[in-house]
Enzyme design. Structure first.
Site, PDB file in Angstrom:
ATOM      1  N   HIS A 243       0.868  -1.198   0.000  1.00 28.00           N
ATOM      2  CA  HIS A 243       0.000   0.000   0.000  1.00 28.00           C
ATOM      3  C   HIS A 243       0.895   1.235   0.000  1.00 28.00           C
ATOM      4  O   HIS A 243       1.432   1.627   1.040  1.00 28.00           O
ATOM      5  CB  HIS A 243      -0.926   0.014   1.221  1.00 28.00           C
ATOM      6  CG  HIS A 243      -1.907   1.147   1.207  1.00 28.00           C
ATOM      7  ND1 HIS A 243      -3.270   0.955   1.336  1.00 28.00           N
ATOM      8  CD2 HIS A 243      -1.743   2.482   1.069  1.00 28.00           C
ATOM      9  CE1 HIS A 243      -3.879   2.131   1.276  1.00 28.00           C
ATOM     10  NE2 HIS A 243      -2.971   3.084   1.125  1.00 28.00           N
TER      11      HIS A 243
ATOM     12  N   HIS B 266       1.667   5.311  -1.738  1.00 26.92           N
ATOM     13  CA  HIS B 266       1.326   6.481  -2.559  1.00 26.92           C
ATOM     14  C   HIS B 266       2.619   7.058  -3.128  1.00 26.92           C
ATOM     15  O   HIS B 266       3.508   7.463  -2.359  1.00 26.92           O
ATOM     16  CB  HIS B 266       0.613   7.535  -1.714  1.00 26.92           C
ATOM     17  CG  HIS B 266      -0.679   7.038  -1.145  1.00 26.92           C
ATOM     18  ND1 HIS B 266      -1.877   7.136  -1.815  1.00 26.92           N
ATOM     19  CD2 HIS B 266      -0.946   6.383   0.020  1.00 26.92           C
ATOM     20  CE1 HIS B 266      -2.841   6.578  -1.083  1.00 26.92           C
ATOM     21  NE2 HIS B 266      -2.302   6.114   0.033  1.00 26.92           N
TER      22      HIS B 266
ATOM     23  N   LYS C 184      -9.173  -0.459  -5.979  1.00 26.54           N
ATOM     24  CA  LYS C 184      -9.232   0.237  -4.684  1.00 26.54           C
ATOM     25  C   LYS C 184     -10.581   0.912  -4.509  1.00 26.54           C
ATOM     26  O   LYS C 184     -11.015   1.694  -5.360  1.00 26.54           O
ATOM     27  CB  LYS C 184      -8.106   1.279  -4.634  1.00 26.54           C
ATOM     28  CG  LYS C 184      -8.040   2.091  -3.356  1.00 26.54           C
ATOM     29  CD  LYS C 184      -7.505   1.273  -2.177  1.00 26.54           C
ATOM     30  CE  LYS C 184      -7.652   2.026  -0.876  1.00 26.54           C
ATOM     31  NZ  LYS C 184      -6.594   2.961  -0.600  1.00 26.54           N
TER      32      LYS C 184
ATOM     33  N   HIS D 232     -10.528   1.177   1.521  1.00 24.95           N
ATOM     34  CA  HIS D 232     -10.315   2.198   2.549  1.00 24.95           C
ATOM     35  C   HIS D 232     -11.542   2.084   3.448  1.00 24.95           C
ATOM     36  O   HIS D 232     -12.637   2.503   3.078  1.00 24.95           O
ATOM     37  CB  HIS D 232     -10.197   3.597   1.937  1.00 24.95           C
ATOM     38  CG  HIS D 232      -9.938   4.645   2.975  1.00 24.95           C
ATOM     39  ND1 HIS D 232      -8.736   5.303   3.092  1.00 24.95           N
ATOM     40  CD2 HIS D 232     -10.722   5.115   3.982  1.00 24.95           C
ATOM     41  CE1 HIS D 232      -8.793   6.136   4.121  1.00 24.95           C
ATOM     42  NE2 HIS D 232      -9.991   6.043   4.675  1.00 24.95           N
TER      43      HIS D 232
ATOM     44  N   HIS E 156      -4.785  -0.573   5.706  1.00 24.07           N
ATOM     45  CA  HIS E 156      -4.331   0.233   6.849  1.00 24.07           C
ATOM     46  C   HIS E 156      -5.300   0.194   8.025  1.00 24.07           C
ATOM     47  O   HIS E 156      -5.861   1.211   8.433  1.00 24.07           O
ATOM     48  CB  HIS E 156      -4.034   1.689   6.451  1.00 24.07           C
ATOM     49  CG  HIS E 156      -5.011   2.345   5.529  1.00 24.07           C
ATOM     50  ND1 HIS E 156      -6.369   2.352   5.737  1.00 24.07           N
ATOM     51  CD2 HIS E 156      -4.822   3.012   4.376  1.00 24.07           C
ATOM     52  CE1 HIS E 156      -6.944   3.010   4.754  1.00 24.07           C
ATOM     53  NE2 HIS E 156      -6.040   3.419   3.913  1.00 24.07           N
TER      54      HIS E 156
ATOM     55  N   ASP F 127       1.324   2.636   3.551  1.00 32.66           N
ATOM     56  CA  ASP F 127       0.491   3.822   3.350  1.00 32.66           C
ATOM     57  C   ASP F 127       1.336   5.094   3.430  1.00 32.66           C
ATOM     58  O   ASP F 127       0.845   6.148   3.843  1.00 32.66           O
ATOM     59  CB  ASP F 127      -0.681   3.877   4.335  1.00 32.66           C
ATOM     60  CG  ASP F 127      -1.737   4.897   3.915  1.00 32.66           C
ATOM     61  OD1 ASP F 127      -1.798   5.248   2.728  1.00 32.66           O
ATOM     62  OD2 ASP F 127      -2.485   5.349   4.806  1.00 32.66           O
TER      63      ASP F 127
HETATM   64  C1  NCD Z   1      -3.531   9.103   1.766  1.00 27.63           C
HETATM   65  C2  NCD Z   1      -3.024  10.122   0.741  1.00 27.63           C
HETATM   66  O1  NCD Z   1      -2.521  11.177   1.120  1.00 27.63           O
HETATM   67  O2  NCD Z   1      -3.092   9.837  -0.467  1.00 27.63           O
HETATM   68  N1  NCD Z   1      -3.604   9.753   3.043  1.00 27.63           N
HETATM   69  C3  NCD Z   1      -3.591   9.145   4.261  1.00 27.63           C
HETATM   70  O3  NCD Z   1      -3.762   9.832   5.261  1.00 27.63           O
HETATM   71  N2  NCD Z   1      -3.382   7.856   4.398  1.00 27.63           N
HETATM   72  C4  NCD Z   1      -4.834   8.544   1.330  1.00 27.63           C
HETATM   73  C5  NCD Z   1      -5.275   7.344   2.119  1.00 27.63           C
HETATM   74  O4  NCD Z   1      -4.691   6.254   2.003  1.00 27.63           O
HETATM   75  O5  NCD Z   1      -6.227   7.463   2.895  1.00 27.63           O
HETATM   76 ZN    ZN Z   2      -3.295   5.074   1.429  1.00 32.63          ZN
END
Ligand code: NCD
Ligand code: ZN
Length: 345
Positions: A14, A16, A100, A137, A175, A248
């Site tokens: 997971h 970003h 997702k 999520h 998460h 995450d």
């Molecule tokens: C994530 C993001 O910034 O893309 N933010 C977070 O707080 N985890 C999005 C997500 O996974 O909820």
């Molecule tokens: Zn995330």
């Protein structure tokens, strides 16, 4: 206790990575520690088609350092109008590993998310048929529900009915942050797993408020009370293959976090394995880190375990105060604090 810990090379299920100059800044951090990652699709605009996922994957590959050995796996952003044919294309693509679910309004860039899962029947049927996992999520967006209860309420209102309607659907509860989620995943029937972040293993919600308001500890789902942190740590270190690593790691520029309405997301990719090692070490469970970080996720996603190995050393290092982020600045979680572990290679 040995000063060195050697493990099968881990994966981050997971992650970003953003896009453009931000992507170029952060992707080397993940590529240094992890062999593979499942890359989240919440770009602006979101990655809703296989063609977009393929193009994003090419941009990630181009952004990698020349000597990197890192494979990005892509995810598709489910919307109210995702057709079954798009799921079929994704499953046949060889690059999309999962879909997702962002409930509309739940988190960063979720405006285009699902408003009502009943609208997704065709896509969900196709996923169930093709064995394409749905990564969720898991928070309701009902403003009446307290922000600290949104995950627990999601299980009752959304996850249980969804899995009853699609019993063959493979689900990853992303998460997880609560004892209720850990209990649900442990006990539920059928194919379900959960990712757990390093920050939810290391911190409870006091961290957000310690000595003042600390925006770099704010993420979604938000950190919970100590009872939940300790339940997550118990789950992660239990050896149960339903629980595996997903950082995450979610970078936002410093001024977007240190703001009157700060963005949600903690940046952990630079020291991800050191942070997990801290948590497992504190629980006296370093021998369970390899399964969690390197085996169980690959097994769930029906991919081979990695052949390479990494080494962590018990040695102190200070987390930098800030990192370059395109032309901006990125503050990692726990900036300025000392870690007891160091990634050697
Ligand atoms: C994530 C993001 O910034 O893309 N933010 C977070 O707080 N985890 C999005 C997500 O996974 O909820
Ligand atoms: Zn995330």
């Amino acid at each position: 206790m040995s000063a060195l810990l050697t493990l099968t090379r881990p994966d981050d299920w997971h992650l970003h990575l953003r896009d453009g100059a931000a992507l170029v800044s952060v992707v080397p951090h993940s590529a240094r520690q992890f062999a593979r990652a499942l890359v989240m699709p919440n770009l602006k605009p979101p990655v809703t088609t296989t063609a977009q996922a393929q193009a994003y994957r090419e941009r990630i590959l181009e952004a990698l350092p020349a000597d990197a050995d890192f494979q990005p796996w892509m995810s598709l952003y489910l919307t109210d109008t995702t057709p079954a044919a798009e799921i079929e294309r994704a499953a046949a693509s060889g690059v999309v590993l999962a879909v997702k679910l962002y409930p509309a309004g739940a988190t960063t860039n979720s405006q285009a998310g699902v408003t009502d899962l009943r609208r997704c029947r065709g896509a969900l049927e196709a996923m169930e048929r093709l064995g394409m996992p749905l990564c969720v999520h898991g928070e309701v967006t009902d403003p009446e529900v307290d922000v600290f209860d949104r995950e627990k309420v999601f299980i009752e209102r959304v996850l249980i009915p969804l899995r009853r309607a699609f019993p063959g659907l493979r689900v990853v509860f992303e998460h997880i942050t609560t004892q209720e989620a850990a209990d649900y995943v442990r006990q539920a029937e059928g194919e379900i797993a959960a990712t757990i972040t390093a920050h939810h293993l290391l911190y409870n919600r006091n961290a957000i408020f310690q000595g003042g308001l600390r925006p770099h500890w704010y993420c979604l789902p938000v950190l919970k009370r100590e009872r939940h942190r300790s339940a997550l740590l118990q789950a992660a270190t239990s050896g149960n293959p339903r629980f595996f690593l997903g950082t995450d790691s979610a970078p936002h520029a410093r001024d977007d976090k240190e703001s009157a309405c700060g963005c949600a997301g903690c940046y952990t990719a630079l020291h991800a394995m050191e942070l997990y090692a801290e948590a497992f070490d504190a629980a006296g469970a370093l021998d369970r880190l390899e399964g969690f970080a390197s085996h169980f996720g690959a097994d769930f996603y029906r991919l081979p375990r990695n052949a390479g190995r990494i080494t962590l050393q018990r040695a102190e290092q200070v987390i930098p105060a800030s990192l370059p982020f395109g032309g901006r600045e990125l503050v990692p979680l726990a900036a300025g604090e000392t870690l007891g572990w160091r990634f050697v290679g």
